[in-house]
Design a protein around this motif. Sequence first.
Motif, PDB file in Angstrom:
ATOM      1  N   LYS A 312       0.837  -1.210   0.000  1.00  0.00           N
ATOM      2  CA  LYS A 312       0.000   0.000   0.000  1.00  0.00           C
ATOM      3  C   LYS A 312       0.867   1.253   0.000  1.00  0.00           C
ATOM      4  N   GLU A 353      -1.674   8.237   7.432  1.00  0.00           N
ATOM      5  CA  GLU A 353      -2.239   8.661   6.132  1.00  0.00           C
ATOM      6  C   GLU A 353      -1.202   8.468   5.028  1.00  0.00           C
ATOM      7  N   GLU A 357      -5.203   8.151   1.804  1.00  0.00           N
ATOM      8  CA  GLU A 357      -5.909   7.042   2.461  1.00  0.00           C
ATOM      9  C   GLU A 357      -5.389   6.866   3.881  1.00  0.00           C
ATOM     10  N   GLN A 358      -6.307   6.717   4.832  1.00  0.00           N
ATOM     11  CA  GLN A 358      -5.940   6.512   6.227  1.00  0.00           C
ATOM     12  C   GLN A 358      -5.814   5.019   6.486  1.00  0.00           C
TER      13      GLN A 358
END
Length: 444
Positions: A312, A353, A357-358
């Motif tokens: 990610k 973050e 996106e968190q």
Amino acid sequence: MKLFKRILLVIILIIAVVVYLNYPKLNIISGYAAKYMGSSITIGQHSSDYIIKNDLAMPLIEMADTEYDSTTKTATASVYGLMTRKAINRQGLGSVLVNSDYVEGTPYLQPERNLNQVNLPYPYGHLPAKDSVFENIDYDQLQKAVALPFGNAAVQRTRTLVVLYKGHLIHESYSDGFTKETPVLGWSMTKSVLATCFGILEHQGKIKTEWAAPITEWEKDERKAITINHLLRMQSGLEWNEDYSGISDVTKMLFLESDMTKAQRIQKAIAKPTEIWNYSSGTTNLLSGILRQQFRAHQDYLNFPYEALIDKVGAHSMLIEADLEGNFVGSSYGWANTRDWARLGQLYLNKGEWNGEQLFDESWVNYITTPTVHSQGIYGAHFWLNAEGKFPDVPSDLYSMNGFQGQYVFMIPSKDLVVVRTGLAEEPDFDINGFLANLIKAIE
């Protein structure tokens, strides 16, 4: 001739005594050498000669005769021909020691990776880092500071260094044999990665740290009071010996066990939760087993750290090795290049973050940086702290991922700094306080 025979007999007796006293350790020594050799070649991209000369040249371990077969991708080691151990390579899972019960060719699952390239400058993507200049940085002082870890190379043994300021790469250095692409073993820095998975699950509403640890064996004794929080803070009260100098709980787990999640699980309670703080690699691997319990399928467990965290943030070089039963060895066996270790540090400076996106809640950072009782302010929840000024010339808000032989990811929120240093020496040979103090001076 009689004198010669007597001397020879004495020598033989001495050798016999030494072998007798150290024989039980030989299994650990050859296991370490074989495992390290296998991983360092297949993941770390080094030659066997380099590894023997540098990484395995340490007390006791240097006794091992270690070899690598590039055809089968297996490493073997023994000590004076005794206690031969073998480590095999499994794609996506790294190198693992096998035992006499292992059947050659046993099928296994491996993580499914998303290695997409993000069209943003490093660290948020995979484009070249921006050539940024900050007016408040004294670049002459910066160069002096970043040279410090590489001074007296025979003692400090620094290998790589990356510095991020305000999310920009302001410096990186590499010793011979290392580049920005070279994966480095983080050892116990991996503990912080494993813990982050729990922060992500909590953010997703799938787990809570105050829940009782879901261990069936503990349900009918005093261990039922142990929570996930207690495990993350190393304050479960369970017995554990984290001694790497001989045969101990941790060395038996890492070099003898097929399922490393069991080593801490079977230990008795020697105190109530929170009464003592006891650093334990077995606890982290127990947490790895608890993480596995959160998924119905083994494949989902293997995918989770990568799809929810590692890939990610674009840390595609990272690999967490698994034990013979397919459990992530979250205590010790995470590899990544230095830039990718820094990405994880930047994620924490961003309070979870990443590119809009968190990944975990902002409160998770407060949680892992809150000092654990009885740790003298040096430990939070699987992260190390400077809360009580262990490093007197560095801000007290510093927290870090730490690993054996001086692997560090330092986060200093008040200075917007992420600093990654890897090597083969730690304090006092590597002066953390002096280095970081001089680095901070360059940006003030």
